[in-house]
Design an enzyme around this catalytic site. Structure first.
Site, PDB file in Angstrom:
ATOM      1  N   ASP A  51     -10.623   7.985  -4.780  1.00  0.00           N
ATOM      2  CA  ASP A  51      -9.526   7.861  -3.819  1.00  0.00           C
ATOM      3  C   ASP A  51      -9.283   9.187  -3.104  1.00  0.00           C
ATOM      4  OD1 ASP A  51      -8.450   5.134  -4.886  1.00  0.00           O
ATOM      5  OD2 ASP A  51      -8.513   6.404  -6.680  1.00  0.00           O
ATOM      6  N   ASP A 100     -13.311   3.844  -8.855  1.00  0.00           N
ATOM      7  CA  ASP A 100     -13.538   4.197  -7.452  1.00  0.00           C
ATOM      8  C   ASP A 100     -13.182   5.670  -7.277  1.00  0.00           C
ATOM      9  OD1 ASP A 100     -10.776   4.426  -7.499  1.00  0.00           O
ATOM     10  OD2 ASP A 100     -10.412   2.979  -5.903  1.00  0.00           O
ATOM     11  N   ASP A 148     -11.769   4.740  -1.594  1.00  0.00           N
ATOM     12  CA  ASP A 148     -10.558   4.441  -0.826  1.00  0.00           C
ATOM     13  C   ASP A 148     -10.173   5.664  -0.026  1.00  0.00           C
ATOM     14  OD1 ASP A 148     -10.260   1.866  -1.784  1.00  0.00           O
ATOM     15  OD2 ASP A 148      -8.869   2.420  -3.395  1.00  0.00           O
TER      16      ASP A 148
HETATM   17  P1  ATP Z   1      -9.390   3.976 -11.427  1.00  0.00           P
HETATM   18  O1  ATP Z   1     -10.063   5.072 -12.152  1.00  0.00           O
HETATM   19  O2  ATP Z   1      -9.582   2.651 -12.073  1.00  0.00           O
HETATM   20  O3  ATP Z   1      -9.729   3.954  -9.972  1.00  0.00           O
HETATM   21  P2  ATP Z   1      -6.808   4.676 -10.449  1.00  0.00           P
HETATM   22  O4  ATP Z   1      -5.545   5.069 -11.101  1.00  0.00           O
HETATM   23  O5  ATP Z   1      -7.425   5.657  -9.509  1.00  0.00           O
HETATM   24  O6  ATP Z   1      -7.828   4.276 -11.583  1.00  0.00           O
HETATM   25  P3  ATP Z   1      -6.651   2.868  -8.200  1.00  0.00           P
HETATM   26  O7  ATP Z   1      -6.655   1.380  -8.181  1.00  0.00           O
HETATM   27  O8  ATP Z   1      -7.772   3.531  -7.504  1.00  0.00           O
HETATM   28  O9  ATP Z   1      -6.543   3.293  -9.727  1.00  0.00           O
HETATM   29  O10 ATP Z   1      -5.282   3.313  -7.588  1.00  0.00           O
HETATM   30  C1  ATP Z   1      -4.938   4.662  -7.377  1.00  0.00           C
HETATM   31  C2  ATP Z   1      -3.559   4.775  -6.801  1.00  0.00           C
HETATM   32  O11 ATP Z   1      -3.497   4.200  -5.505  1.00  0.00           O
HETATM   33  C3  ATP Z   1      -2.519   4.057  -7.645  1.00  0.00           C
HETATM   34  O12 ATP Z   1      -1.422   4.904  -7.799  1.00  0.00           O
HETATM   35  C4  ATP Z   1      -2.076   2.895  -6.833  1.00  0.00           C
HETATM   36  O13 ATP Z   1      -0.683   2.684  -6.952  1.00  0.00           O
HETATM   37  C5  ATP Z   1      -2.434   3.299  -5.429  1.00  0.00           C
HETATM   38  N1  ATP Z   1      -2.901   2.120  -4.707  1.00  0.00           N
HETATM   39  C6  ATP Z   1      -4.003   1.414  -4.991  1.00  0.00           C
HETATM   40  N2  ATP Z   1      -4.144   0.380  -4.146  1.00  0.00           N
HETATM   41  C7  ATP Z   1      -3.097   0.449  -3.309  1.00  0.00           C
HETATM   42  C8  ATP Z   1      -2.663  -0.318  -2.205  1.00  0.00           C
HETATM   43  N3  ATP Z   1      -3.328  -1.387  -1.807  1.00  0.00           N
HETATM   44  N4  ATP Z   1      -1.550   0.061  -1.575  1.00  0.00           N
HETATM   45  C9  ATP Z   1      -0.850   1.133  -1.981  1.00  0.00           C
HETATM   46  N5  ATP Z   1      -1.197   1.905  -3.018  1.00  0.00           N
HETATM   47  C10 ATP Z   1      -2.297   1.563  -3.671  1.00  0.00           C
HETATM   48 MN    MN Z   2      -9.028   5.113  -8.275  1.00  0.00          MN
HETATM   49 MN    MN Z   3      -8.395   3.054  -5.422  1.00  0.00          MN
END
Ligand code: ATP
Ligand code: MN
Ligand code: MN
Length: 373
Positions: free
Chosen positions: A206, A204, A297
């Site tokens: 963020d 995703d 996100d």
């Molecule tokens: P990817 O490339 O798979 O997206 P990512 O490290 O960006 O890897 P994410 O699941 O997007 O993974 O999460 C990014 C950050 O946001 C992480 O540090 C996570 O702790 C935080 N995070 C994700 N979901 C939540 C949530 N529901 N509440 C609080 N923090 C969250």
């Molecule tokens: Mn992510």
């Molecule tokens: Mn995310």
């Protein structure tokens, strides 16, 4: 003096937040295996076991060399008996029978496929697995009752399981910037998550949004979403008010700003060939629809909490977990994406940057690109 004592050759600190973990490391042949077992433990709702495997894998990611034999594991922290057994098998035989049978198992494969649907968690996937469902399409064929997130998850399944490239993330950044600037001038938009840690692809994109003027960010999320909606750029969105408000087990909460922290889980409609490549040749896109779905996100934070939100949304998930564990177990503090509370002093510690938070925690600063624990 005491400095005459030689340290061991490779010292690895025991908390992931005490060490540097680059994106690319030397032991994927071991960490991929351990992470399969971690994932399988999650599918079985065994969190302790899953974290143990993830910690083991993470230690190996921090090593500056390839693990070639059991001697290389001497003095390493966090390696439990089970992980050591798996590593030993891989070093001796090339593969681990437990990992391979997990990978081949019907349960692992079905759980992986079903939890791969946006909106489907382990609990639903497990229930469906027990009912004999195996693939995302089975949810449709057997007429399962799906919530809106899951409906979108099934509808855009292929797109959402295709990695999002850095280029696509940048294209989404431009859209988010345009949307935010249209409804509030002077807002600051930062790319978080894996892309901030230097990943080239993600599941995703963020974003964290804030404004230097405390309070100016209030009510921003609905306006941004309205703008995106009007432009036809949103396929799905769900805004959640910060659940931290209601949580009782988290750290004590700051007295102000509580209802201002919002996040949105969304699916964007991204036009293909608009990733800002500067070329008109898009040969990889000459079939299928003219757009793809991308998970995005969005988080809005008041400026007073921006450093904590930045640290909390940069990840990796294990790095975050380890930071909170370090704070609690070693410092008597409680860290969240909002604040840092010092139980001994019985007060919140302010911070305007991630560097200041690491300093409060008595940790050496680790830059985002080294937080790939
Ligand atoms: P990817 O490339 O798979 O997206 P990512 O490290 O960006 O890897 P994410 O699941 O997007 O993974 O999460 C990014 C950050 O946001 C992480 O540090 C996570 O702790 C935080 N995070 C994700 N979901 C939540 C949530 N529901 N509440 C609080 N923090 C969250
Ligand atoms: Mn992510
Ligand atoms: Mn995310």
């Amino acid at each position: 003096s005491l400095t005459l004592i030689n340290p061991p050759a490779t010292t690895v600190k025991s908390y992931a937040c005490q060490r540097r973990t680059p994106l690319k490391h030397h032991n994927t042949f071991l960490t991929d295996a351990l992470e399969i077992l971690a994932e399988n433990a999650e599918f079985n709702e065994n969190e302790g076991r899953s974290v143990a495997f993830r910690r083991s894998a993470s230690v190996l990611k921090a090593l500056p060399h390839v693990v070639r034999g059991m001697d290389d594991l001497k003095n390493l922290p966090c390696l439990g008996e089970h992980s050591v057994r798996v590593i030993k098998e891989i070093l001796e035989d090339g593969t681990s029978s437990e990992v391979e049978s997990t990978r081949q198992s019907e349960q692992y494969q079905a759980m992986k496929a079903l939890t791969g649907v946006f909106g489907v968690g382990v609990k639903s996937a497990d229930r469906w697995f027990r009912e004999g469902l195996r693939r995302p399409l089975d949810l449709i064929h057997t007429g399962q009752k799906l919530n809106l997130a899951q409906q979108a998850g099934v509808q855009y399944y292929n797109d959402l399981n295709r990695p999002v490239t850095k280029r696509e993330a940048v294209a989404i950044s431009h859209i988010v910037e345009k949307a935010v600037n249209a409804v509030l001038s002077g807002a600051i938009i930062t790319l978080m998550g894996g892309f901030r840690r230097g990943k080239e692809v993600g599941h995703d994109v963020d974003f964290l949004i804030t404004h230097l003027e405390e309070g100016a960010e209030e009510g921003l999320m609905p306006k941004v979403l309205n703008w995106l909606e009007e432009q036809g750029l949103l396929l799905y969105q769900k805004t959640t008010r910060n659940s931290y408000l209601e949580s009782k087990d988290g750290p004590a909460r700051p007295p102000h700003n509580l209802d201002r922290f919002e996040r949105c889980f969304s699916i964007f409609k991204l036009e293909k060939g608009k990733e800002g490549s500067g070329t008109s040749l898009n040969t990889s896109y000459d079939s299928g629809p003219s757009w793809r779905a991308v998970r995005v996100d969005l988080v809005v934070s008041p400026f007073s909490q921006f450093a904590f939100a930045t640290l909390g949304w940069t990840g990796s998930k294990l790095f975050e977990r380890e930071l909170r564990r370090w704070a609690g177990q070693e410092k008597g503090m409680s860290l969240s994406s909002h604040a840092l509370y010092d139980s001994k002093q019985q007060r919140y510690l302010r911070a305007n940057s991630e560097e200041e938070i690491f300093a409060h925690l008595g940790l050496e600063y680790i830059p985002p690109s080294e937080r790939n624990a």
